[in-house]
Design a protein around this motif. Structure first.
Motif, mmCIF file in Angstrom:
data_model
loop_
_atom_site.group_PDB
_atom_site.id
_atom_site.type_symbol
_atom_site.label_atom_id
_atom_site.label_comp_id
_atom_site.label_asym_id
_atom_site.label_seq_id
_atom_site.Cartn_x
_atom_site.Cartn_y
_atom_site.Cartn_z
ATOM 1 N N GLU A 4 37.371 39.016 48.822
ATOM 2 C CA GLU A 4 37.665 40.445 48.800
ATOM 3 C C GLU A 4 37.348 41.058 47.430
ATOM 4 N N VAL A 5 37.672 40.361 46.385
ATOM 5 C CA VAL A 5 37.387 40.849 45.036
ATOM 6 C C VAL A 5 35.879 40.944 44.820
ATOM 7 N N THR A 6 35.157 39.924 45.242
ATOM 8 C CA THR A 6 33.701 39.925 45.099
ATOM 9 C C THR A 6 33.084 41.065 45.890
ATOM 10 N N LEU A 12 30.857 44.146 44.227
ATOM 11 C CA LEU A 12 29.435 44.173 44.566
ATOM 12 C C LEU A 12 29.037 45.391 45.395
ATOM 13 N N ASN A 13 29.996 46.059 45.964
ATOM 14 C CA ASN A 13 29.704 47.226 46.787
ATOM 15 C C ASN A 13 29.448 48.433 45.876
ATOM 16 N N PRO A 14 28.270 49.050 45.929
ATOM 17 C CA PRO A 14 27.944 50.177 45.052
ATOM 18 C C PRO A 14 28.801 51.419 45.330
ATOM 19 N N MET A 15 29.311 51.557 46.536
ATOM 20 C CA MET A 15 30.149 52.730 46.850
ATOM 21 C C MET A 15 31.449 52.690 46.047
ATOM 22 N N TYR A 16 32.027 51.509 45.905
ATOM 23 C CA TYR A 16 33.251 51.398 45.130
ATOM 24 C C TYR A 16 33.000 51.729 43.667
ATOM 25 N N SER A 17 31.879 51.304 43.147
ATOM 26 C CA SER A 17 31.538 51.610 41.754
ATOM 27 C C SER A 17 31.366 53.123 41.578
#
Length: 140
Positions: A123-125, A129-134
Protein backbone atom coordinates in the motif's frame (compact mmCIF):
# COMPACT_ATOMS: atom_id res chain seq x y z
CA UNK A 1 -20.05 10.89 31.83
CA UNK A 2 -17.29 13.41 31.59
CA UNK A 3 -13.72 12.59 32.44
CA UNK A 4 -13.74 11.54 36.11
CA UNK A 5 -10.16 12.71 36.51
CA UNK A 6 -11.40 16.30 36.56
CA UNK A 7 -12.90 15.73 40.03
CA UNK A 8 -11.15 16.45 43.31
CA UNK A 9 -14.03 15.33 45.57
CA UNK A 10 -15.13 11.71 45.46
CA UNK A 11 -18.64 12.47 46.77
CA UNK A 12 -19.21 15.07 44.04
CA UNK A 13 -17.93 12.53 41.50
CA UNK A 14 -20.31 9.89 42.84
CA UNK A 15 -23.25 12.32 42.91
CA UNK A 16 -22.69 13.35 39.29
CA UNK A 17 -22.14 9.75 38.21
CA UNK A 18 -25.31 8.62 40.02
CA UNK A 19 -27.32 11.33 38.26
CA UNK A 20 -25.90 10.27 34.91
CA UNK A 21 -26.53 6.59 35.71
CA UNK A 22 -30.19 7.31 36.58
CA UNK A 23 -30.73 9.18 33.29
CA UNK A 24 -29.54 6.20 31.24
CA UNK A 25 -32.60 4.12 32.08
CA UNK A 26 -36.02 5.14 33.42
CA UNK A 27 -36.13 2.37 36.08
CA UNK A 28 -32.89 3.37 37.76
CA UNK A 29 -33.18 5.06 41.12
CA UNK A 30 -30.82 5.89 43.94
CA UNK A 31 -32.57 3.23 45.99
CA UNK A 32 -31.90 0.58 43.34
CA UNK A 33 -28.25 1.67 43.15
CA UNK A 34 -27.95 1.40 46.95
CA UNK A 35 -29.47 -2.09 46.89
CA UNK A 36 -27.09 -3.27 44.17
CA UNK A 37 -24.07 -2.21 46.22
CA UNK A 38 -25.60 -3.33 49.54
CA UNK A 39 -25.99 0.07 51.16
CA UNK A 40 -28.95 1.68 52.86
CA UNK A 41 -30.50 4.21 50.48
CA UNK A 42 -30.57 6.85 53.22
CA UNK A 43 -26.86 6.33 53.91
CA UNK A 44 -26.00 6.66 50.21
CA UNK A 45 -28.06 9.86 50.12
CA UNK A 46 -26.11 11.20 53.10
CA UNK A 47 -22.84 10.35 51.37
CA UNK A 48 -23.87 12.12 48.17
CA UNK A 49 -24.89 15.18 50.18
CA UNK A 50 -21.52 15.27 51.93
CA UNK A 51 -22.77 14.20 55.38
CA UNK A 52 -21.12 10.76 55.48
CA UNK A 53 -18.23 8.83 53.96
CA UNK A 54 -17.87 5.50 52.20
CA UNK A 55 -15.11 2.95 52.65
CA UNK A 56 -12.92 1.49 49.89
CA UNK A 57 -15.14 -1.53 49.27
CA UNK A 58 -18.21 0.64 48.90
CA UNK A 59 -16.49 2.99 46.42
CA UNK A 60 -15.26 -0.07 44.53
CA UNK A 61 -18.81 -1.50 44.40
CA UNK A 62 -20.19 1.77 43.05
CA UNK A 63 -17.40 1.90 40.49
CA UNK A 64 -18.44 -1.55 39.29
CA UNK A 65 -22.06 -0.45 39.13
CA UNK A 66 -21.11 2.61 37.09
CA UNK A 67 -18.90 0.44 34.86
CA UNK A 68 -15.68 2.31 35.59
CA UNK A 69 -12.42 0.81 34.44
CA UNK A 70 -9.72 -0.07 36.95
CA UNK A 71 -7.91 3.26 36.73
CA UNK A 72 -11.12 5.22 37.28
CA UNK A 73 -12.05 3.11 40.30
CA UNK A 74 -8.54 3.44 41.74
CA UNK A 75 -8.71 7.21 41.26
CA UNK A 76 -12.07 7.44 43.08
CA UNK A 77 -10.69 5.37 45.97
CA UNK A 78 -7.63 7.61 46.09
CA UNK A 79 -9.88 10.68 46.31
CA UNK A 80 -11.84 9.03 49.12
CA UNK A 81 -8.65 8.20 51.03
CA UNK A 82 -7.39 11.76 50.60
CA UNK A 83 -10.65 13.24 51.91
CA UNK A 84 -10.81 10.87 54.87
CA UNK A 85 -7.17 11.04 55.90
CA UNK A 86 -6.50 12.78 59.20
CA UNK A 87 -2.72 12.98 58.89
CA UNK A 88 -1.35 15.98 57.06
CA UNK A 89 1.72 14.06 55.83
CA UNK A 90 -0.45 11.32 54.34
CA UNK A 91 -2.79 13.89 52.81
CA UNK A 92 0.21 15.50 51.12
CA UNK A 93 1.39 12.18 49.68
CA UNK A 94 -2.10 11.31 48.45
CA UNK A 95 -2.61 14.78 46.96
CA UNK A 96 0.67 14.49 45.09
CA UNK A 97 -0.46 11.15 43.60
CA UNK A 98 -3.83 12.65 42.69
CA UNK A 99 -2.16 15.60 40.95
CA UNK A 100 0.18 13.30 39.01
CA UNK A 101 -2.71 11.13 37.83
CA UNK A 102 -4.83 14.15 36.92
CA UNK A 103 -2.01 15.76 34.97
CA UNK A 104 -1.42 12.60 32.97
CA UNK A 105 -5.09 11.76 32.39
CA UNK A 106 -6.27 15.25 31.55
CA UNK A 107 -3.97 15.39 28.53
CA UNK A 108 -5.79 15.25 25.23
CA UNK A 109 -4.19 11.99 24.13
CA UNK A 110 -5.92 10.09 26.95
CA UNK A 111 -9.33 11.40 25.95
CA UNK A 112 -9.13 10.74 22.24
CA UNK A 113 -10.58 7.59 20.81
CA UNK A 114 -8.00 6.49 18.31
CA UNK A 115 -7.86 3.64 15.90
CA UNK A 116 -4.47 2.56 14.64
CA UNK A 117 -4.43 1.80 10.95
CA UNK A 118 -1.68 -0.49 9.80
CA UNK A 119 -0.46 -0.20 6.22
CA UNK A 120 1.31 -2.83 4.23
CA UNK A 121 4.45 -2.28 2.21
CA UNK A 122 2.42 -2.77 -0.96
CA UNK A 123 0.00 0.00 0.00
CA UNK A 124 2.82 2.41 0.80
CA UNK A 125 4.58 1.61 -2.47
CA UNK A 126 1.36 2.09 -4.43
CA UNK A 127 0.79 5.44 -2.76
CA UNK A 128 4.23 6.82 -3.55
CA UNK A 129 4.35 5.47 -7.12
CA UNK A 130 0.96 6.80 -8.14
CA UNK A 131 1.43 10.22 -9.84
CA UNK A 132 -2.08 11.35 -8.83
CA UNK A 133 -1.18 11.18 -5.15
CA UNK A 134 1.96 13.22 -5.77
CA UNK A 135 -0.09 15.81 -7.65
CA UNK A 136 -2.69 16.02 -4.87
CA UNK A 137 0.02 16.28 -2.26
CA UNK A 138 1.65 19.22 -4.07
CA UNK A 139 -1.70 21.03 -4.28
CA UNK A 140 -2.23 20.76 -0.53
Amino acid sequence: MDNIFQYLEYRKLLADQAASWKKQSPGRTLQSAAQKVRLQASYLTNVLKGRAHLNQDQVYALGSLFEWDESETDYAILLMEWERSARKSRQDVLKKRIDEIRQARMQVRHNLKKEVIETTTTEVTTFYLNPMYSLLNSLV
